[in-house]
Scaffold this motif. Structure first.
Motif, short mmCIF file in Angstrom:
data_model
loop_
_atom_site.label_atom_id
_atom_site.label_comp_id
_atom_site.label_asym_id
_atom_site.label_seq_id
_atom_site.Cartn_x
_atom_site.Cartn_y
_atom_site.Cartn_z
N THR A 515 0.81 -1.22 0.00
CA THR A 515 0.00 0.00 0.00
C THR A 515 0.85 1.28 0.00
O THR A 515 0.31 2.37 -0.19
N ARG A 517 3.92 3.40 -1.70
CA ARG A 517 4.74 3.50 -2.92
C ARG A 517 6.03 4.24 -2.61
O ARG A 517 6.04 5.24 -1.89
N VAL A 552 0.10 4.19 7.11
CA VAL A 552 -0.86 3.10 7.20
C VAL A 552 -1.87 3.38 8.31
O VAL A 552 -3.06 3.08 8.17
N ASN A 555 -4.26 5.95 6.85
CA ASN A 555 -5.06 5.48 5.72
C ASN A 555 -4.74 3.99 5.50
O ASN A 555 -3.88 3.67 4.68
N LYS A 557 -6.08 1.54 3.97
CA LYS A 557 -6.27 0.96 2.63
C LYS A 557 -5.46 1.68 1.58
O LYS A 557 -4.88 1.06 0.69
N GLY A 558 -5.42 2.99 1.65
CA GLY A 558 -4.75 3.75 0.60
C GLY A 558 -3.26 3.85 0.76
O GLY A 558 -2.52 4.04 -0.21
N GLY A 559 -2.76 3.74 2.01
CA GLY A 559 -1.32 3.86 2.23
C GLY A 559 -0.84 5.27 1.95
O GLY A 559 -1.40 6.25 2.43
N GLY A 560 0.18 5.40 1.12
CA GLY A 560 0.72 6.70 0.79
C GLY A 560 1.97 6.56 -0.04
O GLY A 560 2.26 5.50 -0.61
N THR A 561 2.74 7.64 -0.10
CA THR A 561 3.96 7.68 -0.91
C THR A 561 5.13 8.12 -0.05
O THR A 561 5.04 9.13 0.67
N THR A 595 3.56 11.09 3.09
CA THR A 595 2.28 11.76 2.87
C THR A 595 1.29 11.45 3.99
O THR A 595 0.09 11.41 3.77
#
Length: 800
Positions: A515, A517, A552, A555, A557-561, A595
Motif C-alpha cells: 500500500t 509506494r 498506514v 489510511n 487501505k490507501g497507504g501513501g507515498t 504523505t
C-alpha cells in the motif's frame, strides 16, 4: 566659655566658720581645765579647734579653684555647625546625653532620639552601639547597611576631644543596595544638569523613597512646590506638597485649585512595594481634557512602543488591549484578521483567570512590578515569562505587559536547553550501555559454553538457544543506546549517498508493503561523504519504517507515498538559509518525506529523545529516531524534522562533503580480525576487572588450548607479567579501576615492545581511539560470543 571666682559673701562665710571653730575649741579647753584641772588635756582641745579651722579654710580654697576650673559650655557654635553639615548629624557627650542634632537628623528619625537608641530594624541598634564603643576606644567607628523603614543607612562615628562623639548618618549605600547602581545615578542626574534640561523642557522630576519622602528633585519642581528655587525639598513628604483630584490630575498644594493641573507619571525603580519611585510631572496644556494624553502625544507613545525590540502591550482599565507592538504580536501569534480584545484571549484556558486577576489588580493602582508564567495558546507546552506593571500618564493605558522571551532569543534558549538535555541523556545512555555490555558478554558466553555440552537434540538445547537469542536482542538495544549517545563503533568509508540508497531500495520495497509506494530522486553534483554505510542504511530503514507506520495508521487501505531524495547544497545556499545550527559549508543532503498526517507541534521537539514513542505499548521501543539522531551526529552531520500543518513529515539530513585535503593524517589502525584455524597454542594474559566476563573468557580460551593467566586490574597484570615468562598475547579491557588498559600496555611495551595486544571494551572504538592508538593493537567490541573471542585471539596471534 567663662569662669566665675568666689564672691565676697563666700569669704565672709569662711571667716565666720573659722571664728566659730576657734571659739568652740577655746570654750572646750576652759571647761576641761575647770572640771579636771589638767592643762595638757585643755591644750589638746584648743589644738583640735585650730585644726578644724584650718580644714575649713583649705576646703574653701580648694572649692574656689574647682569652681574657677569648671567651664561653662556654649553650644551655639555646635548647633550652627550641625545644621550646616550634609546628612543627618548628632553629638553626644561622655554620659550619653544628646547635646545637639540638625534638622536632617530630626527628619530621618522622626524626632531626637539619642544614639545609639534610634529606630532601626533587626539588629541595627546593637551594631550601631558597637560602632560607638569602637569610636570611644579608637577614635572612629563605622557601620554600613543599617535597615530603617525600607532603606539602608551608613553611619560614621568620630570622637571629638575626650568627651564628645559625633554621629553622622548617610543614605548613599541604601540607594545602591535598594536598586543597584541605577538609583544613585538617577538621584545625581535629577539634582544635576540632566534635571535642569528636563526642567527646561517643562518636566518636573522627583525621586521619592517608599515612605513618600523626597530623595531628590530638580529646581523646577522645587520652585513650583515652595515658590522659590533656592528652597530644599529633600526629606519632605511628597504627598503634603500635592493636591489630588478625582479626575486623575494633581496640583501643587501651594497653588491650590487655581493652579495648573499636572499629569503624574510613575516609574518603579525596583521590585516590590518597598522600591523607590521616579516621578515626572507635566503641565496639562488644556485642563478640560479627560484624564489621558492628547491624540498627538498618544500617537508618539505608540510609535515609541512599536520601535522597541521586546514584546510590549498596553491594556486599559477595563482589561482591553489599547495597543501592542509587532514583537508582541509575533511572539503570541496574533491573528491580524481577528486581533484579540483581552490578554486572556492569548493564553490557555487554565491561565485566563490568573492573568485577568493580575491585570485587574494593576489597573486598580498597584505600583510595583510582577512576573508570572503563562502558556500561550499558540505554544501551550512552552511557558513564557510575562511582566506586568501599572502605567500612569500613558493615556488610556493602565497596565503594561512585557513578554521577556520572544522571537529568536527565546527560540535559541529553548534549543540550547533541548541540546543540553539530549547531551545529558546521551551520557547516561552511554554509561548504562557500557555496564550492560559486560553483563550481556557473560550471559552470551555462558550460553555458548553450555551449548558445547548440549547437542541439538538435547532437551535443554532449545532453552539455551532462547536465552542466547534474547541476550542478542538486548545487545541490539544496547547498540541503539550507544548510537544515540554517539559511542558506538563505526567503520566510516568514503561513499556516495545515491549508492547507499540504491543498496537499500530493494529491502525498503519489501518493508513498505503493497500500500506504500516508494519514489527515489537523485540530484546532480553530489559530493562524497565519509560515513559508515551499514549505519547509514539503518538510518534510512528506521525513517522509512516510521513513515510507513504513520501512513498506514492514517489510511489503512490507501497507504501513501514515501519519497527519498538526494541533492547537493552548496556553501552559498547554506549561507542564505541563515540557520543558527547549520555551519556554512558544502553538504550532501538526504531528504525523506511521507504523505501521512504529520507530527503534532507539541510532539515534534521530543521525537529524538530515547524511549519516547507515540505507538501503542509493545509496538515500539522509542529508540528508532534516537538511533538515527546519534548516527547522524556521530558521522558529523545534522538532522532536522519538519511537519507543516496539513502535510506529512519531512526529515532532512545534511552530511558534510568529504575533502581528502582536509582529512586528518591517517592513524595506525588495528589489524583486521580474521577467523582462526586449528587448535590454539601459546600463553595469553587476560586482564578484566569484571569477574563474570573474566571467567567466561578464561574458560573459552582454555577450551581452545591456550594457557591463560588472569589478572583483575592493570597493577596485578604488571606483577603477573614480571613474574612469568614472555606471554604470546595480552588481552585487556580498556576502562578499569586503579590502572586502565592503555597505561598498563605502555608499561608492558617497555619490556616487550613487540607484544601483540587485543583490547576489548563496551565503549566505542572511536571513543577510545586516542588512548588505544598503538602499534600492533586489535579491538574486540563487547558483547562478544565465545567464537568471536577465540577467532579474534587466533587472528592476532597468527598475524604476530
Amino acid at each position: 566659655m567663662a569662669t566665675s571666682p568666689l564672691s565676697p559673701p563666700d569669704a565672709d562665710t569662711t571667716r565666720q566658720s573659722l571664728l566659730i571653730a576657734a571659739a568652740a575649741g577655746t570654750a572646750a579647753a576652759i571647761v576641761i581645765l575647770w572640771m579636771i584641772g589638767d592643762w595638757r588635756l585643755a591644750a589638746g582641745f584648743v589644738a583640735a579647734g585650730l585644726v578644724m579651722a584650718g580644714g575649713v579654710l583649705a576646703f574653701a580654697r580648694l572649692s574656689s579653684r574647682r569652681a574657677a576650673a569648671a567651664p561653662v559650655q556654649d553650644w551655639a557654635l555646635a548647633h550652627a555647625l550641625a545644621d550646616a553639615s550634609a546628612g543627618a548629624l548628632a553629638v553626644t557627650d561622655r554620659s550619653g546625653v544628646l547635646v545637639c542634632a540638625n534638622d536632617a537628623y530630626r527628619r530621618l528619625f522622626d524626632g531626637l532620639p539619642t544614639p545609639p537608641s534610634v529606630p532601626l530594624d533587626a539588629d541595627g541598634e546593637g551594631r550601631l552601639g558597637g560602632a560607638g564603643r569602637a569610636a570611644w576606644r579608637d577614635g572612629r567607628g563605622e557601620v554600613a547597611g543599617l535597615a530603617q523603614r525600607g532603606r539602608l543607612l551608613d553611619a560614621v562615628i568620630a570622637r571629638a576631644g575626650e568627651d564628645m562623639l559625633v554621629w553622622h548618618f548617610t543614605t548613599a549605600s541604601a540607594e545602591g543596595a535598594a536598586t543597584g547602581d541605577a538609583l544613585p545615578a538617577l538621584v545625581s542626574a535629577v539634582a544635576g544638569r540632566p534635571g535642569e534640561r528636563l526642567g527646561a523642557a517643562g518636566v518636573m522630576a522627583v525621586v521619592i523613597q517608599p515612605d513618600g519622602r523626597i530623595e531628590a528633585a530638580n529646581r523646577v519642581f522645587t520652585a513650583r512646590a515652595l515658590g522659590k528655587a533656592e528652597g530644599n525639598v529633600e526629606g519632605r513628604d511628597f504627598a503634603r506638597l500635592m493636591l489630588a483630584e478625582p479626575s486623575g490630575h494633581v496640583r501643587f498644594e501651594r497653588e491650590g485649585e487655581a493652579g495648573n493641573p499636572l499629569r503624574l507619571i510613575q516609574l518603579p525603580l525596583g521590585e516590590g512595594a518597598e522600591a523607590p519611585l521616579a516621578l515626572a510631572l507635566i503641565d496639562e496644556e488644556d485642563a478640560g481634557l479627560p484624564a489621558g494624553l492628547g491624540d498627538d502625544v498618544a500617537a508618539h507613545v505608540r510609535a515609541l512602543v512599536g520601535l522597541l525590540p521586546i514584546g510590549l502591550a498596553m491594556v486599559d482599565r477595563e482589561g482591553r488591549f489599547v495597543h501592542f507592538n509587532a514583537s508582541f504580536a509575533a511572539a503570541t501569534a496574533v491573528n491580524a484578521a481577528a486581533p484579540p480584545l483581552y490578554p486572556g484571549d492569548l493564553v490557555v484556558r487554565e491561565d485566563k483567570a490568573a492573568l485577568a486577576d493580575a491585570v485587574r489588580r494593576f489597573s486598580g493602582g498597584a505600583a510595583h512590578v510582577a512576573d508570572m508564567q503563562v502558556r500561550l495558546a499558540a505554544r501551550p507546552d512552552e511557558p513564557v515569562a510575562l511582566t506586568l506593571a501599572g502605567a500612569r500618564g500613558l493615556g488610556d493605558a493602565a497596565v503594561i505587559l512585557c513578554l521577556k522571551e520572544s522571537g529568536e532569543e527565546g527560540q535559541l534558549k529553548r534549543q540550547v536547553a533541548q541540546a543540553t538535555k539530549m547531551q545529558a541523556v546521551g551520557q547516561l545512555a552511554g554509561g548504562v550501555a557500557h555496564d550492560f555490555n559486560n553483563i550481556l558478554t557473560a550471559i552470551i558466553g555462558h550460553c555458548d559454553l553450555m551449548l558445547m555440552r548440549h547437542s541439538p537434540g538435547d532437551s535443554d538445547h532449545d532453552d539455551i538457544q532462547q536465552v542466547r537469542a534474547n541476550a542478542n536482542r538486548a545487545a541490539a538495544l544496547t547498540r541503539q543506546l550507544l548510537a544515540f549517545s554517539r559511542q558506538q563503533t563505526l567503520r566510516p568509508q568514503v561513499l556516495q549517498l545515491p549508492d547507499v540508497v540504491s543498496e537499500v531500495s530493494n529491502l525498503l520495497t519489501r518493508l513498505l508493503g503493497e500500500t506504500v509506494r516508494l519514489e527515489v530522486k537523485h540530484g546532480r553534483g553530489l559530493g562524497a561523504v565519509r560515513a559508515d554505510p551499514g549505519q547509514l542504511e539503518q538510518v534510512i530503514v528506521n525513517l522509512a519504517v516510521n513513515a510507513r507506520d504513520a501512513m498506514v495508521a492514517a489510511n489503512p487501505k490507501g497507504g501513501g507515498t514515501l519519497t527519498i531524495e538526494t541533492l547537493a547544497v552548496g556553501r552559498a545556499a547554506v549561507k542564505r538559509m541563515d540557520d543558527d545550527v547549520l555551519p556554512v559549508g558544502d553538504y550532501a543532503v538526504l531528504r525523506i518525506t511521507d504523505t501521512g498526517t504529520g507530527i503534532p507541534a507539541d510532539i515534534l521537539p521530543k521525537i529524538f529523545e530515547p524511549f519516547f514513542t507515540t505507538k501503542e505499548v509493545g509496538k515500539g521501543t522509542g529508540l528508532g529516531l534516537s538511533t538515527v539522531y546519534g548516527i547522524v551526529k556521530q558521522s558529523g552531520g545534522y538532522i532536522f524534522a519538519e511537519s507543516p500543518p496539513g502535510q506529512g513529515a519531512c526529515f532532512t539530513i545534511y552530511l558534510p562533503v568529504y575533502s581528502a585535503a582536509e582529512a586528518p593524517a591517517p592513524k595506525a589502525t588495528p589489524k583486521p580480525v580474521k577467523r582462526a584455524a586449528g587448535w590454539g597454542t601459546g600463553t595469553v594474559v587476560l586482564v578484566e576487572d569484571e569477574a563474570m566476563v573474566r571467567a567466561v573468557a578464561e574458560r573459552a580460551l582454555v577450551r581452545q588450548g591456550y594457557k591463560v593467566l588472569t589478572a583483575e586490574n592493570g597493577e596485578a597484570a604488571l606483577e603477573l607479567i614480571a613474574a612469568c615468562e614472555r606471554p604470546d598475547l595480552l588481552v585487556s579491557d580498556v576502562v578499569m579501576p586503579m590502572m586502565d588498559g592503555p597505561t598498563m600496555v605502555a608499561k608492558v611495551r617497555e619490556r616487550y615492545p613487540d607484544l601483540p595486544i587485543l583490547f576489548m571494551s563496551g565503549y566505542a572504538e572511536e571513543q577510545l581511539r586516542r588512548s588505544i592508538d598503538l602499534d600492533n593493537v586489535a579491538f574486540l567490541p563487547k558483547p562478544f560470543s565465545v567464537q568471536q573471542l577465540t577467532e579474534a585471539v587466533g587472528s592476532v596471534m597468527g598475524a604476530a
